[in-house]
Motif scaffolding. Sequence first.
Motif, PDB file in Angstrom:
ATOM      1  N   PHE A   1       0.689  -1.202  -0.141  1.00  0.00           N
ATOM      2  CA  PHE A   1       0.081  -0.087  -0.001  1.00  0.00           C
ATOM      3  C   PHE A   1       0.948   1.164   0.075  1.00  0.00           C
ATOM      4  O   PHE A   1       0.506   2.312  -0.796  1.00  0.00           O
ATOM      5  N   VAL A   2       1.843   1.444   0.776  1.00  0.00           N
ATOM      6  CA  VAL A   2       2.469   2.637   1.029  1.00  0.00           C
ATOM      7  C   VAL A   2       3.390   3.319  -0.210  1.00  0.00           C
ATOM      8  O   VAL A   2       3.462   4.256  -0.542  1.00  0.00           O
TER       9      VAL A   2
ATOM     10  N   PHE B   1       4.838   5.209  -6.498  1.00  0.00           N
ATOM     11  CA  PHE B   1       6.326   5.590  -6.768  1.00  0.00           C
ATOM     12  C   PHE B   1       6.674   5.230  -8.070  1.00  0.00           C
ATOM     13  O   PHE B   1       6.138   4.385  -8.771  1.00  0.00           O
ATOM     14  N   SER B   2       7.627   5.957  -8.663  1.00  0.00           N
ATOM     15  CA  SER B   2       8.348   5.496  -9.927  1.00  0.00           C
ATOM     16  C   SER B   2       8.746   4.254  -9.976  1.00  0.00           C
ATOM     17  O   SER B   2       8.892   3.443  -8.815  1.00  0.00           O
ATOM     18  N   THR B   3       9.213   3.784 -10.988  1.00  0.00           N
ATOM     19  CA  THR B   3       9.553   2.470 -11.249  1.00  0.00           C
ATOM     20  C   THR B   3      10.812   1.876 -10.418  1.00  0.00           C
ATOM     21  O   THR B   3      10.744   0.992  -9.548  1.00  0.00           O
ATOM     22  N   LEU B   4      11.909   2.363 -10.455  1.00  0.00           N
ATOM     23  CA  LEU B   4      13.078   1.910  -9.590  1.00  0.00           C
ATOM     24  C   LEU B   4      12.905   2.092  -8.012  1.00  0.00           C
ATOM     25  O   LEU B   4      13.352   1.363  -7.614  1.00  0.00           O
ATOM     26  N   PRO B   5      12.376   3.155  -7.544  1.00  0.00           N
ATOM     27  CA  PRO B   5      12.240   3.144  -6.165  1.00  0.00           C
ATOM     28  C   PRO B   5      11.194   2.083  -5.839  1.00  0.00           C
ATOM     29  O   PRO B   5      11.334   1.519  -4.557  1.00  0.00           O
ATOM     30  N   MET B   6      10.264   1.986  -6.527  1.00  0.00           N
ATOM     31  CA  MET B   6       9.196   0.894  -6.325  1.00  0.00           C
ATOM     32  C   MET B   6      10.001  -0.456  -6.263  1.00  0.00           C
ATOM     33  O   MET B   6       9.817  -1.300  -5.188  1.00  0.00           O
ATOM     34  N   ILE B   7      10.798  -0.765  -7.004  1.00  0.00           N
ATOM     35  CA  ILE B   7      11.461  -2.252  -6.975  1.00  0.00           C
ATOM     36  C   ILE B   7      12.602  -2.114  -5.993  1.00  0.00           C
ATOM     37  O   ILE B   7      12.643  -3.126  -5.286  1.00  0.00           O
ATOM     38  N   ALA B   8      13.264  -0.959  -5.554  1.00  0.00           N
ATOM     39  CA  ALA B   8      14.241  -0.911  -4.572  1.00  0.00           C
ATOM     40  C   ALA B   8      13.629  -1.091  -3.365  1.00  0.00           C
ATOM     41  O   ALA B   8      13.767  -2.007  -2.496  1.00  0.00           O
ATOM     42  N   TYR B   9      12.248  -0.555  -3.142  1.00  0.00           N
ATOM     43  CA  TYR B   9      11.638  -0.842  -1.688  1.00  0.00           C
ATOM     44  C   TYR B   9      10.739  -1.976  -1.578  1.00  0.00           C
ATOM     45  O   TYR B   9      11.154  -2.552  -0.696  1.00  0.00           O
TER      46      TYR B   9
ATOM     47  N   PHE C   1       9.735   3.340   9.514  1.00  0.00           N
ATOM     48  CA  PHE C   1      10.001   3.378   7.890  1.00  0.00           C
ATOM     49  C   PHE C   1       8.449   3.384   7.388  1.00  0.00           C
ATOM     50  O   PHE C   1       8.359   4.347   6.537  1.00  0.00           O
ATOM     51  N   VAL C   2       7.746   2.532   7.783  1.00  0.00           N
ATOM     52  CA  VAL C   2       6.397   2.573   7.492  1.00  0.00           C
ATOM     53  C   VAL C   2       5.471   4.171   7.805  1.00  0.00           C
ATOM     54  O   VAL C   2       4.996   4.740   7.149  1.00  0.00           O
ATOM     55  N   ALA C   3       5.713   4.429   8.974  1.00  0.00           N
ATOM     56  CA  ALA C   3       5.092   5.657   9.304  1.00  0.00           C
ATOM     57  C   ALA C   3       5.866   6.950   8.651  1.00  0.00           C
ATOM     58  O   ALA C   3       5.082   7.882   8.140  1.00  0.00           O
ATOM     59  N   GLY C   4       7.043   6.880   8.590  1.00  0.00           N
ATOM     60  CA  GLY C   4       7.683   7.859   7.672  1.00  0.00           C
ATOM     61  C   GLY C   4       7.369   8.026   6.267  1.00  0.00           C
ATOM     62  O   GLY C   4       7.192   9.044   5.622  1.00  0.00           O
ATOM     63  N   PHE C   5       7.392   6.951   5.596  1.00  0.00           N
ATOM     64  CA  PHE C   5       6.955   6.918   4.274  1.00  0.00           C
ATOM     65  C   PHE C   5       5.517   7.167   4.098  1.00  0.00           C
ATOM     66  O   PHE C   5       5.114   8.074   3.092  1.00  0.00           O
ATOM     67  N   LYS C   6       4.555   6.940   4.692  1.00  0.00           N
ATOM     68  CA  LYS C   6       3.101   7.018   4.868  1.00  0.00           C
ATOM     69  C   LYS C   6       2.937   8.453   5.206  1.00  0.00           C
ATOM     70  O   LYS C   6       2.080   9.139   4.329  1.00  0.00           O
TER      71      LYS C   6
END
Length: 201
Positions: A24-25, A29-37, A194-199
């Motif tokens: 969900f969080v 995101f763009s492709t590379l960040p989504m893959i990395a995360y 991490f979850v709170a920070g990204f969300k």
Amino acid sequence: MKISILDRVLLLITCLLAAYQIGFVIDGFSTLPMIAYTIAFGVLLVSGLLIILLGIEVLESPVVVIVATMIPLTLSLGLVWQHLESFKVSYLVFAIIGFFAILVTRSFPMPGRLPTIVLALVHGIAGMTIFLLPIFLSIQGLTRPLFSLVGIGGALIGIGGLALSFLKAGKPILSKEIILKILPVILFSMTLCFVAGFKYG
């Protein structure tokens, strides 16, 4: 070392938070960040499940150092790719070279302190990136203030990752018993940050 009920609960919550982050969080995101995360939190999710199912002894596996490196490297890569346009390609190169350097130095016998130096250098750069970049962005007003929680999570992952990595390298920062005892708490706390920070950041 037997894993306690409390540790199992903390690890289960950690796995649920990692799954929530992937599902969900980071959506949008763009492709590379989504893959990395996805790689970072996927490794965290699988690691937590393995500890729950197989016990803390699973950390004795020789591949732990290599796998543990993927979390800070991919997390820091995603952050740099999103927020530091001029450094994203060079950091991608560093992440690839850094991972393969650790892979090689941990897979084959190496003389002297080279494996430890490579490990400390790669973990140190990735960890400091995760720690400092979100806090800097928050202070500069480029993100919401709560994005700094990602930096706090970065500090925790740096502590846990280095402690575990040096333990596997035979040069423990703390005793094995202490590291394995606090690891579930560190994993839970950093994932929550991490979850709170990204969300909310």
